[in-house]
Write an enzyme that holds these catalytic residues in place. Structure first.
Site, PDB file in Angstrom:
ATOM      1  N   CYS A  50       8.698   8.960  -5.075  1.00 47.59           N
ATOM      2  CA  CYS A  50       9.047   8.849  -6.494  1.00 47.59           C
ATOM      3  C   CYS A  50      10.573   8.891  -6.619  1.00 47.59           C
ATOM      4  O   CYS A  50      11.222   9.760  -6.027  1.00 47.59           O
ATOM      5  CB  CYS A  50       8.413  10.002  -7.270  1.00 47.59           C
ATOM      6  SG  CYS A  50       8.944  10.082  -8.993  1.00 47.59           S
ATOM      7  N   ASP A  57       4.296   9.151  -3.057  1.00 47.82           N
ATOM      8  CA  ASP A  57       3.346   8.322  -3.794  1.00 47.82           C
ATOM      9  C   ASP A  57       2.540   7.537  -2.767  1.00 47.82           C
ATOM     10  O   ASP A  57       3.058   7.151  -1.716  1.00 47.82           O
ATOM     11  CB  ASP A  57       4.069   7.341  -4.722  1.00 47.82           C
ATOM     12  CG  ASP A  57       4.707   8.021  -5.919  1.00 47.82           C
ATOM     13  OD1 ASP A  57       4.100   8.963  -6.457  1.00 47.82           O
ATOM     14  OD2 ASP A  57       5.800   7.593  -6.333  1.00 47.82           O
ATOM     15  N   VAL A  72       3.642 -14.522   8.706  1.00 47.11           N
ATOM     16  CA  VAL A  72       4.389 -13.306   9.016  1.00 47.11           C
ATOM     17  C   VAL A  72       3.718 -12.619  10.204  1.00 47.11           C
ATOM     18  O   VAL A  72       2.488 -12.547  10.290  1.00 47.11           O
ATOM     19  CB  VAL A  72       4.504 -12.366   7.798  1.00 47.11           C
ATOM     20  CG1 VAL A  72       3.148 -11.824   7.352  1.00 47.11           C
ATOM     21  CG2 VAL A  72       5.482 -11.226   8.057  1.00 47.11           C
ATOM     22  N   GLU A  73       4.522 -12.160  11.134  1.00 48.92           N
ATOM     23  CA  GLU A  73       3.998 -11.449  12.306  1.00 48.92           C
ATOM     24  C   GLU A  73       3.613 -10.042  11.861  1.00 48.92           C
ATOM     25  O   GLU A  73       4.386  -9.357  11.198  1.00 48.92           O
ATOM     26  CB  GLU A  73       5.081 -11.438  13.404  1.00 48.92           C
ATOM     27  CG  GLU A  73       4.585 -10.979  14.758  1.00 48.92           C
ATOM     28  CD  GLU A  73       4.503  -9.477  14.860  1.00 48.92           C
ATOM     29  OE1 GLU A  73       3.463  -8.978  15.328  1.00 48.92           O
ATOM     30  OE2 GLU A  73       5.464  -8.797  14.452  1.00 48.92           O
ATOM     31  N   SER A  74       2.404  -9.615  12.214  1.00 53.90           N
ATOM     32  CA  SER A  74       1.837  -8.396  11.636  1.00 53.90           C
ATOM     33  C   SER A  74       2.568  -7.114  12.029  1.00 53.90           C
ATOM     34  O   SER A  74       2.659  -6.190  11.215  1.00 53.90           O
ATOM     35  CB  SER A  74       0.350  -8.285  11.967  1.00 53.90           C
ATOM     36  OG  SER A  74       0.141  -8.204  13.352  1.00 53.90           O
ATOM     37  N   HIS A  91       6.576   2.390  -8.634  1.00 49.86           N
ATOM     38  CA  HIS A  91       5.454   1.597  -8.111  1.00 49.86           C
ATOM     39  C   HIS A  91       5.677   0.100  -8.333  1.00 49.86           C
ATOM     40  O   HIS A  91       5.403  -0.714  -7.452  1.00 49.86           O
ATOM     41  CB  HIS A  91       4.139   1.992  -8.791  1.00 49.86           C
ATOM     42  CG  HIS A  91       3.772   3.430  -8.676  1.00 49.86           C
ATOM     43  ND1 HIS A  91       4.221   4.269  -7.684  1.00 49.86           N
ATOM     44  CD2 HIS A  91       2.956   4.183  -9.435  1.00 49.86           C
ATOM     45  CE1 HIS A  91       3.713   5.462  -7.844  1.00 49.86           C
ATOM     46  NE2 HIS A  91       2.936   5.454  -8.903  1.00 49.86           N
ATOM     47  N   GLU A  92       6.157  -0.233  -9.521  1.00 53.19           N
ATOM     48  CA  GLU A  92       6.369  -1.634  -9.869  1.00 53.19           C
ATOM     49  C   GLU A  92       7.407  -2.276  -8.952  1.00 53.19           C
ATOM     50  O   GLU A  92       7.241  -3.413  -8.502  1.00 53.19           O
ATOM     51  CB  GLU A  92       6.819  -1.743 -11.337  1.00 53.19           C
ATOM     52  CG  GLU A  92       5.782  -1.272 -12.338  1.00 53.19           C
ATOM     53  CD  GLU A  92       5.758   0.236 -12.604  1.00 53.19           C
ATOM     54  OE1 GLU A  92       5.040   0.650 -13.522  1.00 53.19           O
ATOM     55  OE2 GLU A  92       6.447   1.017 -11.897  1.00 53.19           O
TER      56      GLU A  92
END
Length: 152
Positions: A50, A57, A72-74, A91-92
Site C-alpha cells: 500500500c 496487498d 513474453v518469456e515466463s 491497486h489500479e
C-alpha cells in the site's frame, strides 16, 4: 517493438529485481506466427505494498493476450511480477501499469489483465484493463476468478 533475442534469465540463477522499473522482460519470437490464439498467465499470489501504509496487498492477476510477432518469456514475467513485492502503489496503478507495459513492449494483437485484489479495510477491489476490442474469432474464456464473497 520488443527486443527479440535469446532469453537473458532462462536457465540462470536470477535475483528478484529491486523494483518494477528495474525489471527486464524477455520476449521471444512467436512459435506460431499468423495463428490467432490466446495465452493466459495466472498469478494467484501477487503482492505489492500500500502506498499509504506500506502494508502488504494481495491479488490474483490474470493476464490474457493474443500474440503477434513475440511472446513474453515466463521466467522474466515471474521476476517482473515479483518485483512488485516491495513496490508501493495503488491497486489500479499496479494492474493497469502491468498491462500497459506488456502491451507497449510486446505489441500483441490484444491484451487484457484482471486484478482481483483481496480486501483491505473490508473492501475488495477488482481492476480490469484491456488494449481494445479482442480480435474477431479469438476464443476468449472467462478469467475464472469468482467475485470476492468472504467466508459465506
Amino acid at each position: 517493438m520488443s527486443d527479440v533475442s535469446a532469453p537473458k534469465f532462462l536457465g540462470q540463477s536470477t535475483a528478484l529485481p529491486a523494483s518494477p522499473a528495474e525489471a527486464q522482460l524477455d520476449y521471444v519470437a512467436n512459435p506460431r506466427p499468423g495463428v490467432l490464439y490466446l495465452v493466459r498467465f495466472a498469478a494467484p499470489e501477487f503482492t505489492s505494498l500500500c502506498p499509504v501504509t506500506a502494508q502488504p496487498d494481495f491479488a490474483h492477476l490474470v493476464i490474457d493476450y493474443a500474440p503477434a510477432a513475440t511472446i513474453v518469456e515466463s521466467k522474466s514475467l515471474k521476476l517482473f511480477l515479483g518485483s512488485f513485492r516491495n513496490h508501493q502503489a495503488f491497486h489500479e496503478d499496479c494492474t493497469v501499469g502491468i498491462g500497459q507495459r506488456l502491451f507497449s513492449e510486446m505489441q500483441p494483437l490484444w491484451l487484457r489483465i484482471g486484478g482481483y485484489w483481496y480486501p483491505r479495510g473490508g473492501i475488495p477491489i477488482d481492476v480490469f484493463w484491456q488494449s481494445g476490442a479482442p480480435p474477431a474469432d479469438l476464443w476468449l474464456p472467462e478469467q475464472g476468478v469468482a467475485p470476492y464473497r468472504g467466508r459465506g
